[in-house]
Design a protein around this motif. Structure first.
Motif, mmCIF file in Angstrom:
data_model
loop_
_atom_site.group_PDB
_atom_site.id
_atom_site.type_symbol
_atom_site.label_atom_id
_atom_site.label_comp_id
_atom_site.label_asym_id
_atom_site.label_seq_id
_atom_site.Cartn_x
_atom_site.Cartn_y
_atom_site.Cartn_z
ATOM 1 N N TRP A 59 0.834 -1.194 0.000
ATOM 2 C CA TRP A 59 0.000 0.000 0.000
ATOM 3 C C TRP A 59 0.868 1.244 0.000
ATOM 4 N N VAL A 60 0.281 2.337 -0.442
ATOM 5 C CA VAL A 60 0.981 3.618 -0.493
ATOM 6 C C VAL A 60 0.113 4.653 0.227
ATOM 7 N N LYS A 61 0.747 5.489 1.033
ATOM 8 C CA LYS A 61 0.029 6.514 1.802
ATOM 9 C C LYS A 61 -0.537 7.555 0.840
ATOM 10 N N THR A 62 -1.819 7.900 1.034
ATOM 11 C CA THR A 62 -2.443 8.901 0.183
ATOM 12 C C THR A 62 -1.763 10.248 0.371
ATOM 13 N N GLY A 63 -1.825 11.076 -0.664
ATOM 14 C CA GLY A 63 -1.241 12.411 -0.612
ATOM 15 C C GLY A 63 -1.504 13.147 -1.898
ATOM 16 N N GLU A 64 -1.340 14.465 -1.841
ATOM 17 C CA GLU A 64 -1.612 15.299 -3.009
ATOM 18 C C GLU A 64 -0.353 15.787 -3.703
ATOM 19 N N LYS A 65 0.695 16.039 -2.941
ATOM 20 C CA LYS A 65 1.932 16.555 -3.523
ATOM 21 C C LYS A 65 3.081 16.249 -2.581
ATOM 22 N N THR A 74 5.514 10.833 -0.403
ATOM 23 C CA THR A 74 4.713 9.798 0.219
ATOM 24 C C THR A 74 5.577 8.547 0.296
ATOM 25 N N ALA A 75 5.020 7.462 0.789
ATOM 26 C CA ALA A 75 5.810 6.246 0.938
ATOM 27 C C ALA A 75 4.949 5.016 0.723
ATOM 28 N N ALA A 76 5.609 3.919 0.354
ATOM 29 C CA ALA A 76 4.936 2.638 0.140
ATOM 30 C C ALA A 76 5.425 1.630 1.169
ATOM 31 N N PHE A 77 4.516 0.710 1.519
ATOM 32 C CA PHE A 77 4.770 -0.258 2.575
ATOM 33 C C PHE A 77 4.248 -1.629 2.166
ATOM 34 N N GLY A 78 4.569 -2.641 2.935
ATOM 35 C CA GLY A 78 4.126 -4.011 2.698
ATOM 36 C C GLY A 78 5.142 -4.960 3.304
ATOM 37 N N THR A 79 5.056 -6.223 2.932
ATOM 38 C CA THR A 79 6.002 -7.218 3.427
ATOM 39 C C THR A 79 6.704 -7.875 2.247
ATOM 40 N N LEU A 80 8.016 -7.730 2.186
ATOM 41 C CA LEU A 80 8.815 -8.401 1.155
ATOM 42 C C LEU A 80 8.977 -9.858 1.570
ATOM 43 N N VAL A 81 8.735 -10.779 0.638
ATOM 44 C CA VAL A 81 8.804 -12.207 0.924
ATOM 45 C C VAL A 81 9.813 -12.853 -0.022
ATOM 46 N N ASN A 82 10.835 -13.472 0.547
ATOM 47 C CA ASN A 82 11.865 -14.165 -0.220
ATOM 48 C C ASN A 82 11.447 -15.628 -0.363
ATOM 49 N N ASN A 83 11.232 -16.067 -1.596
ATOM 50 C CA ASN A 83 10.798 -17.443 -1.876
ATOM 51 C C ASN A 83 11.957 -18.359 -2.258
ATOM 52 N N THR A 84 13.191 -17.933 -1.992
ATOM 53 C CA THR A 84 14.360 -18.719 -2.381
ATOM 54 C C THR A 84 15.154 -19.164 -1.155
ATOM 55 N N VAL A 94 -2.512 10.855 -4.884
ATOM 56 C CA VAL A 94 -2.768 9.461 -4.519
ATOM 57 C C VAL A 94 -4.020 9.459 -3.654
ATOM 58 N N GLU A 95 -5.105 8.938 -4.188
ATOM 59 C CA GLU A 95 -6.368 8.866 -3.468
ATOM 60 C C GLU A 95 -6.576 7.462 -2.915
ATOM 61 N N PRO A 96 -7.472 7.317 -1.928
ATOM 62 C CA PRO A 96 -7.761 5.969 -1.428
ATOM 63 C C PRO A 96 -8.217 5.053 -2.567
ATOM 64 N N GLY A 97 -7.646 3.870 -2.614
ATOM 65 C CA GLY A 97 -7.989 2.894 -3.654
ATOM 66 C C GLY A 97 -7.200 3.038 -4.939
ATOM 67 N N ALA A 98 -6.404 4.100 -5.072
ATOM 68 C CA ALA A 98 -5.581 4.278 -6.285
ATOM 69 C C ALA A 98 -4.619 3.110 -6.427
ATOM 70 N N GLU A 99 -4.331 2.727 -7.657
ATOM 71 C CA GLU A 99 -3.373 1.653 -7.926
ATOM 72 C C GLU A 99 -2.083 2.263 -8.453
ATOM 73 N N VAL A 100 -1.019 2.096 -7.691
ATOM 74 C CA VAL A 100 0.271 2.699 -8.026
ATOM 75 C C VAL A 100 1.271 1.597 -8.366
ATOM 76 N N ILE A 159 -1.799 -0.189 -3.311
ATOM 77 C CA ILE A 159 -3.107 0.454 -3.250
ATOM 78 C C ILE A 159 -3.041 1.675 -2.334
ATOM 79 N N GLY A 160 -3.603 2.804 -2.784
ATOM 80 C CA GLY A 160 -3.650 4.020 -1.980
ATOM 81 C C GLY A 160 -4.479 3.806 -0.727
ATOM 82 N N LYS A 161 -3.936 4.255 0.409
ATOM 83 C CA LYS A 161 -4.609 4.048 1.694
ATOM 84 C C LYS A 161 -4.380 5.271 2.579
ATOM 85 N N GLU A 162 -5.465 5.784 3.165
ATOM 86 C CA GLU A 162 -5.319 6.875 4.122
ATOM 87 C C GLU A 162 -4.679 6.329 5.388
ATOM 88 N N PHE A 163 -3.714 7.069 5.911
ATOM 89 C CA PHE A 163 -3.025 6.618 7.112
ATOM 90 C C PHE A 163 -2.440 7.830 7.817
#
Length: 183
Positions: A59-65, A68-78, A142-148, A165-169
């Protein structure tokens, strides 16, 4: 009279007849690609290999200008350690891998030297107030639900693409604007 050899040709002839029939009904410009059936049921059920690195719940934090930043969990499958060395997104001309650390009694953001290291068969969290993917000078709202879309580059040159996905936080009111001190 049918011979064993002519019987083995029946499936191929039937497939060719079906292709001719379909192409005649499909109109101009229809192209059919030949496919072959799997040689065994096991081949049909064989799963495709997992990508070396995936990201869950991006997800990415919503913002206008600004930033902003993106978050999640990186998963190593190797079975080997992987290192994310850079990132890119059409939303921002400048994307950096950042960390939040204590410096002089304050928490500060800075580029993460060496990138994000994801242990073999392990995970690496990207969280507000911790490691994250920083987007500077975003080119759109970046609005809520936006796909980045994002692309991460690994140390071996491999690219990993994902959509956040854009998310208010509001969180801890992290400051993503340079030069402002909100303490």
């Amino acid at each position: 009279m049918y011979s064993p050899r002519s019987r083995s040709l029946l499936p191929a002839v039937a497939a060719l007849a079906a292709a001719v029939l379909v192409s005649g009904c499909g109109g101009q410009g229809t192209t059919l690609a030949a496919t072959s059936a799997p040689s065994s049921p096991a081949a049909a059920a064989a799963p495709s290999p997992s990508p070396a690195l995936t990201i869950t719940d991006p997800w990415v934090k919503t913002g206008e200008k600004g930033m902003t930043a993106a978050f999640g969990t990186l998963v190593n499958n190797t079975d080997a350690e992987l290192t994310v060395v850079s990132g890119a997104s059409p939303l921002s001309p400048e994307v950096e891998l950042h960390e939040v650390v204590e410096s002089g009694g304050k928490m500060v953001m800075r580029p993460k030297k060496g990138g994000f290291v994801v242990p073999a068969r392990g995970t690496h969290q990207l969280t507000p107030g911790g490691d994250h993917i920083m987007l500077m000078g975003i080119t759109g709202k970046v609005e809520p639900g936006a796909e980045v879309p994002f692309t991460l580059t690994l140390a071996d040159g491999a690219a990993v693409q994902f959509t956040a996905i854009g998310k208010e936080f509001a969180g801890g009111k992290e400051n993503y604007q340079p030069g402002e001190d909100k303490s």
